[in-house]
Design a protein around this motif. Sequence first.
Motif, PDB file in Angstrom:
ATOM      1  N   SER A   1      31.240  31.057  10.309  1.00 14.33           N
ATOM      2  CA  SER A   1      29.986  31.574   9.465  1.00 14.33           C
ATOM      3  C   SER A   1      29.461  30.348   8.928  1.00 14.33           C
ATOM      4  O   SER A   1      30.198  29.299   8.766  1.00 14.33           O
ATOM      5  CB  SER A   1      30.257  32.666   8.583  1.00 14.33           C
ATOM      6  OG  SER A   1      29.169  32.856   7.542  1.00 14.33           O
ATOM      7  N   THR A   2      28.119  30.037   8.913  1.00 17.19           N
ATOM      8  CA  THR A   2      27.477  28.952   8.338  1.00 17.19           C
ATOM      9  C   THR A   2      27.643  28.990   6.727  1.00 17.19           C
ATOM     10  O   THR A   2      27.398  27.900   6.050  1.00 17.19           O
ATOM     11  CB  THR A   2      25.890  28.992   8.487  1.00 17.19           C
ATOM     12  OG1 THR A   2      25.292  30.169   7.986  1.00 17.19           O
ATOM     13  CG2 THR A   2      25.467  28.698   9.980  1.00 17.19           C
ATOM     14  N   TYR A   3      28.227  30.088   6.284  1.00 13.32           N
ATOM     15  CA  TYR A   3      28.607  30.182   4.965  1.00 13.32           C
ATOM     16  C   TYR A   3      30.014  29.732   4.268  1.00 13.32           C
ATOM     17  O   TYR A   3      30.371  30.402   3.394  1.00 13.32           O
ATOM     18  CB  TYR A   3      27.968  31.467   4.319  1.00 13.32           C
ATOM     19  CG  TYR A   3      26.596  31.463   4.387  1.00 13.32           C
ATOM     20  CD1 TYR A   3      25.624  31.007   3.842  1.00 13.32           C
ATOM     21  CD2 TYR A   3      26.046  32.452   5.445  1.00 13.32           C
ATOM     22  CE1 TYR A   3      24.520  30.920   3.911  1.00 13.32           C
ATOM     23  CE2 TYR A   3      24.586  32.540   5.397  1.00 13.32           C
ATOM     24  CZ  TYR A   3      23.745  31.892   4.920  1.00 13.32           C
ATOM     25  OH  TYR A   3      22.441  31.857   4.964  1.00 13.32           O
ATOM     26  N   SER A   4      30.776  29.526   5.512  1.00 15.45           N
ATOM     27  CA  SER A   4      32.357  29.525   5.207  1.00 15.45           C
ATOM     28  C   SER A   4      32.591  28.213   5.836  1.00 15.45           C
ATOM     29  O   SER A   4      32.116  27.496   6.616  1.00 15.45           O
ATOM     30  CB  SER A   4      32.984  30.572   5.611  1.00 15.45           C
ATOM     31  OG  SER A   4      32.852  30.862   7.043  1.00 15.45           O
TER      32      SER A   4
ATOM     33  N   ASN B   1      31.919  24.482   7.511  1.00 14.05           N
ATOM     34  CA  ASN B   1      30.511  23.933   7.425  1.00 14.05           C
ATOM     35  C   ASN B   1      29.919  24.595   5.881  1.00 14.05           C
ATOM     36  O   ASN B   1      28.981  25.346   5.863  1.00 14.05           O
ATOM     37  CB  ASN B   1      29.708  24.676   8.388  1.00 14.05           C
ATOM     38  CG  ASN B   1      29.989  24.306   9.813  1.00 14.05           C
ATOM     39  OD1 ASN B   1      30.235  23.088  10.023  1.00 14.05           O
ATOM     40  ND2 ASN B   1      30.349  25.256  10.767  1.00 14.05           N
TER      41      ASN B   1
ATOM     42  N   ALA C   1      25.969  24.157   5.777  1.00 15.84           N
ATOM     43  CA  ALA C   1      24.939  24.445   6.665  1.00 15.84           C
ATOM     44  C   ALA C   1      23.921  25.362   6.245  1.00 15.84           C
ATOM     45  O   ALA C   1      22.756  25.326   6.728  1.00 15.84           O
ATOM     46  CB  ALA C   1      25.959  25.146   7.898  1.00 15.84           C
ATOM     47  N   GLY C   2      24.142  26.357   5.291  1.00 15.69           N
ATOM     48  CA  GLY C   2      23.143  27.090   4.631  1.00 15.69           C
ATOM     49  C   GLY C   2      21.970  26.501   3.885  1.00 15.69           C
ATOM     50  O   GLY C   2      20.814  27.098   3.662  1.00 15.69           O
ATOM     51  N   LEU C   3      22.088  25.338   3.588  1.00 11.24           N
ATOM     52  CA  LEU C   3      21.098  24.516   2.923  1.00 11.24           C
ATOM     53  C   LEU C   3      19.959  24.098   3.558  1.00 11.24           C
ATOM     54  O   LEU C   3      19.031  23.979   2.834  1.00 11.24           O
ATOM     55  CB  LEU C   3      21.760  23.203   1.938  1.00 11.24           C
ATOM     56  CG  LEU C   3      22.634  23.531   1.007  1.00 11.24           C
ATOM     57  CD1 LEU C   3      23.331  22.256   0.564  1.00 11.24           C
ATOM     58  CD2 LEU C   3      22.255  24.278   0.034  1.00 11.24           C
TER      59      LEU C   3
ATOM     60  N   SER D   1      17.791  25.888   5.338  1.00  9.43           N
ATOM     61  CA  SER D   1      16.560  26.542   5.138  1.00  9.43           C
ATOM     62  C   SER D   1      15.941  26.699   3.700  1.00  9.43           C
ATOM     63  O   SER D   1      14.995  27.402   3.627  1.00  9.43           O
ATOM     64  CB  SER D   1      17.058  28.215   5.574  1.00  9.43           C
ATOM     65  OG  SER D   1      17.946  28.512   4.472  1.00  9.43           O
TER      66      SER D   1
ATOM     67  N   GLN E   1      32.669  26.401  -2.256  1.00  6.42           N
ATOM     68  CA  GLN E   1      31.759  26.152  -1.291  1.00  6.42           C
ATOM     69  C   GLN E   1      30.271  25.476  -1.906  1.00  6.42           C
ATOM     70  O   GLN E   1      29.466  25.016  -0.989  1.00  6.42           O
ATOM     71  CB  GLN E   1      31.190  27.285  -0.414  1.00  6.42           C
ATOM     72  CG  GLN E   1      32.596  27.940   0.298  1.00  6.42           C
ATOM     73  CD  GLN E   1      32.262  29.174   1.217  1.00  6.42           C
ATOM     74  OE1 GLN E   1      31.105  29.665   1.032  1.00  6.42           O
ATOM     75  NE2 GLN E   1      33.122  29.535   1.849  1.00  6.42           N
ATOM     76  N   TRP E   2      29.899  25.960  -3.080  1.00  8.18           N
ATOM     77  CA  TRP E   2      28.546  25.396  -3.403  1.00  8.18           C
ATOM     78  C   TRP E   2      28.776  25.098  -5.021  1.00  8.18           C
ATOM     79  O   TRP E   2      29.748  25.453  -5.852  1.00  8.18           O
ATOM     80  CB  TRP E   2      27.644  26.724  -3.400  1.00  8.18           C
ATOM     81  CG  TRP E   2      27.517  27.321  -2.215  1.00  8.18           C
ATOM     82  CD1 TRP E   2      28.187  28.349  -1.973  1.00  8.18           C
ATOM     83  CD2 TRP E   2      26.573  26.810  -1.113  1.00  8.18           C
ATOM     84  NE1 TRP E   2      27.859  28.861  -0.587  1.00  8.18           N
ATOM     85  CE2 TRP E   2      26.858  27.887   0.023  1.00  8.18           C
ATOM     86  CE3 TRP E   2      26.042  25.875  -0.839  1.00  8.18           C
ATOM     87  CZ2 TRP E   2      26.513  27.568   1.212  1.00  8.18           C
ATOM     88  CZ3 TRP E   2      25.571  25.636   0.605  1.00  8.18           C
ATOM     89  CH2 TRP E   2      25.547  26.576   1.470  1.00  8.18           C
TER      90      TRP E   2
END
Length: 103
Positions: free
Chosen positions: A38-41, A44, A47-49, A51, A79-80
């Motif tokens: 997933s782009t949130y795990s 990566n 990767a969610g940044l 957008s 993750q963040w």
Amino acid sequence: MVLGVGAGPARADEAHVDGPLGSCEQLALPGPVGPPLSTYSAPNPGAGLMSLAVAEPEVQQRLPKQVDLRSERTGFNDQWSFAADGGQLYVAAPDGDSTWHRA
């Protein structure tokens, strides 16, 4: 007092055709829950940044380069990184580019 007269045996999670544990089995497994890669795990986390809008340069200067401790204005998870400034919430990937993005 009589309860459930005429009703069959109670079933947990009837909405899941896989059975009562079908929706919970992933919670017992190690690692993040969700679709693989997933782009949130991991691997990566940032990767969610893509957008989210990049914070203005003056905001970038006010926000910390790295968040090591949680406070009233900053926080993090694996993750963040998070920071609040001027009533806005900002997010950055801790393991890569330290550019802050408006959440």
